[in-house]
Design an enzyme around this catalytic site. Structure first.
Site, PDB file in Angstrom:
ATOM      1  CG  ASN A 108       4.575  -0.604  -8.518  1.00  0.00           C
ATOM      2  OD1 ASN A 108       4.172  -1.428  -7.698  1.00  0.00           O
ATOM      3  ND2 ASN A 108       5.406   0.363  -8.208  1.00  0.00           N
ATOM      4  CG  HIS A 125       2.280  -8.360 -10.175  1.00  0.00           C
ATOM      5  ND1 HIS A 125       2.242  -7.938  -8.862  1.00  0.00           N
ATOM      6  CD2 HIS A 125       2.664  -9.663 -10.114  1.00  0.00           C
ATOM      7  CE1 HIS A 125       2.597  -8.935  -8.059  1.00  0.00           C
ATOM      8  NE2 HIS A 125       2.860  -9.985  -8.796  1.00  0.00           N
ATOM      9  CB  CYS A 178     -11.511  -5.790 -29.647  1.00  0.00           C
ATOM     10  SG  CYS A 178     -10.342  -7.105 -29.327  1.00  0.00           S
ATOM     11  N   PRO A 243      10.154   2.548   4.643  1.00  0.00           N
ATOM     12  CG  PRO A 243       8.332   4.001   4.507  1.00  0.00           C
ATOM     13  CD  PRO A 243       9.037   2.919   3.757  1.00  0.00           C
TER      14      PRO A 243
HETATM   15  P1  OAD Z   1       2.249  -3.320  -0.217  1.00  0.00           P
HETATM   16  O1  OAD Z   1       1.147  -2.377   0.015  1.00  0.00           O
HETATM   17  O2  OAD Z   1       2.073  -4.712   0.247  1.00  0.00           O
HETATM   18  O3  OAD Z   1       3.591  -2.765   0.455  1.00  0.00           O
HETATM   19  C1  OAD Z   1       3.979  -1.428   0.252  1.00  0.00           C
HETATM   20  C2  OAD Z   1       5.348  -1.223   0.858  1.00  0.00           C
HETATM   21  O4  OAD Z   1       5.763   0.088   0.518  1.00  0.00           O
HETATM   22  C3  OAD Z   1       5.399  -1.341   2.386  1.00  0.00           C
HETATM   23  O5  OAD Z   1       6.550  -2.083   2.766  1.00  0.00           O
HETATM   24  C4  OAD Z   1       5.510   0.127   2.839  1.00  0.00           C
HETATM   25  O6  OAD Z   1       6.228   0.262   4.057  1.00  0.00           O
HETATM   26  C5  OAD Z   1       6.299   0.712   1.676  1.00  0.00           C
HETATM   27  N1  OAD Z   1       6.157   2.169   1.505  1.00  0.00           N
HETATM   28  C6  OAD Z   1       5.097   2.960   1.727  1.00  0.00           C
HETATM   29  N2  OAD Z   1       5.361   4.250   1.397  1.00  0.00           N
HETATM   30  C7  OAD Z   1       6.644   4.257   0.939  1.00  0.00           C
HETATM   31  C8  OAD Z   1       7.520   5.275   0.421  1.00  0.00           C
HETATM   32  N3  OAD Z   1       7.130   6.550   0.313  1.00  0.00           N
HETATM   33  N4  OAD Z   1       8.774   4.910   0.056  1.00  0.00           N
HETATM   34  C9  OAD Z   1       9.189   3.620   0.165  1.00  0.00           C
HETATM   35  N5  OAD Z   1       8.406   2.625   0.627  1.00  0.00           N
HETATM   36  C10 OAD Z   1       7.149   2.934   1.006  1.00  0.00           C
HETATM   37  O7  OAD Z   1       2.579  -3.262  -1.803  1.00  0.00           O
HETATM   38  P2  OAD Z   1       3.422  -4.321  -2.663  1.00  0.00           P
HETATM   39  O8  OAD Z   1       4.512  -4.925  -1.865  1.00  0.00           O
HETATM   40  O9  OAD Z   1       3.765  -3.661  -3.944  1.00  0.00           O
HETATM   41  O10 OAD Z   1      -0.377  -7.762  -6.506  1.00  0.00           O
HETATM   42  O11 OAD Z   1       2.317  -5.429  -2.955  1.00  0.00           O
HETATM   43  C11 OAD Z   1       2.685  -6.571  -3.688  1.00  0.00           C
HETATM   44  C12 OAD Z   1       1.517  -7.054  -4.499  1.00  0.00           C
HETATM   45  O12 OAD Z   1       0.374  -7.237  -3.635  1.00  0.00           O
HETATM   46  C13 OAD Z   1       1.003  -6.066  -5.538  1.00  0.00           C
HETATM   47  O13 OAD Z   1       1.724  -6.088  -6.736  1.00  0.00           O
HETATM   48  C14 OAD Z   1      -0.409  -6.534  -5.757  1.00  0.00           C
HETATM   49  C15 OAD Z   1      -0.822  -6.725  -4.306  1.00  0.00           C
HETATM   50  O14 OAD Z   1      -1.870  -7.583  -4.082  1.00  0.00           O
HETATM   51  C16 OAD Z   1      -1.463  -8.192  -7.190  1.00  0.00           C
HETATM   52  O15 OAD Z   1      -2.521  -7.603  -7.132  1.00  0.00           O
HETATM   53  C17 OAD Z   1      -1.236  -9.438  -7.981  1.00  0.00           C
END
Ligand code: OAD
Length: 275
Positions: A108, A125, A178, A243
């Site tokens: 994040n 990231h 800048c 979840p």
């Molecule tokens: P995703 O949107 O791919 O996944 C989110 C995860 O959080 C899923 O497994 C959901 O089930 C879970 N989730 C949702 N609500 C939740 C809660 N309240 N508690 C616990 N889990 C929950 O997001 P990321 O895995 O972070 O990169 O995505 C990885 C990367 O893809 C990001 O850093 C970004 C994106 O493209 C770049 O942009 C380089």
């Protein structure tokens, strides 16, 4: 379905015995702070196609051809981060540092682990708060209130006349000329190298930890997604909090991070540790 209490007890036992812990987080850990994830319903990539918005060339092309659309996207990304505060999941993770040597590796860019009190945070990231040169050298840091001002100005740039000029004005604290040349936000988009030195530290962390707590990530985006697997190959025990069922872990704690993590920390270290 309710959280499985046997799994919770097993995970708590492992945390209690841990000497070196890695907490690996994704967008889900900040969902309860009001920041949308990427791939859930209403996630960023559902509303804004990543082919267009997840790399610098696409963003530049959109700025020129459709500045109002880019302002809409950036406002959707920046405003929730500008308004966010740590939730019980971030605070529970910060509490773990009191009991075990802990590194937080996060995908994040929202700065919420640091705001909750975590000290050793690897932002693989990057961060929306770091302003860097095109080659990634640090220039200065923004404050959350700077993002709030930008979000307000971006709202004004979405419609009406002179959208490109108003977009550039809104982004001035983050993008443009800048004293170091050109500045940009220190975030990693598709096709970029990972943020250093955080990425090298993260590799080191996963090769010498005994437990990995994976929170709120779909585990789809390499190379970051490979980290829990590397730790596992090196003998670490993997606990997932999400979840949705994760790919590979020894124990899955099904549920929202803001509910599960405070219960896990209390089960491991006692009730004086509720977040
Ligand atoms: P995703 O949107 O791919 O996944 C989110 C995860 O959080 C899923 O497994 C959901 O089930 C879970 N989730 C949702 N609500 C939740 C809660 N309240 N508690 C616990 N889990 C929950 O997001 P990321 O895995 O972070 O990169 O995505 C990885 C990367 O893809 C990001 O850093 C970004 C994106 O493209 C770049 O942009 C380089």
């Amino acid at each position: 379905m309710a959280l499985n209490l046997d799994s919770l007890a097993q995970a708590a036992e492992r945390l209690r015995a841990s000497r070196r812990l890695v907490v690996f987080t994704g967008a889900g850990v900040s969902a309860e702070s009001g920041i949308p994830t990427f791939r859930d319903d209403n996630g960023f990539w559902q509303r804004f196609p990543p082919e267009q918005f997840a790399h610098w060339n696409g963003l530049l092309r959109t700025a020129v051809a459709r500045p109002g659309t880019l302002a809409e996207f950036l406002q959707a990304v920046i405003e929730p981060i500008a308004m966010a505060q740590p939730n019980p999941a971030h605070r529970a993770i910060a509490l773990l540092e009191k009991h075990v040597t802990t590194s937080v590796i996060t995908q994040n860019v929202d700065g919420l682990h640091q705001d909750a009190g975590s000290v050793r945070v690897r932002e693989v990231h990057g961060s929306f708060f770091k302003i860097v040169t095109p080659r990634g050298r640090p220039i200065h840091r923004l404050r959350r209130e700077d993002l709030r001002t930008m979000a307000d100005r971006l709202r004004g740039a979405r419609t009406g006349m002179f959208k490109l000029a108003r977009l550039l004005w809104a982004l001035r604290p983050m993008v443009g000329p800048c004293w170091r040349g050109i500045k940009r936000p220190g975030i990693v988009l598709f096709g970029d190298a990972m943020a250093e030195p955080d990425w090298s530290w993260a590799w080191k962390d996963v090769t010498c930890c005994d437990v990995v707590l994976v929170v709120g990530t779909s585990g789809l985006i390499d190379p970051a997604a490979a980290l829990p697997g590397v730790a596992r190959q090196n003998g670490a025990f993997v606990i997932s909090v999400d979840p949705q069922e994760p790919g590979t872990s020894h124990v899955w704690l099904r549920g929202q991070a803001g509910d599960v993590l405070p219960r896990l920390v209390t089960a491991a270290f006692g009730s004086g540790n509720s977040a």
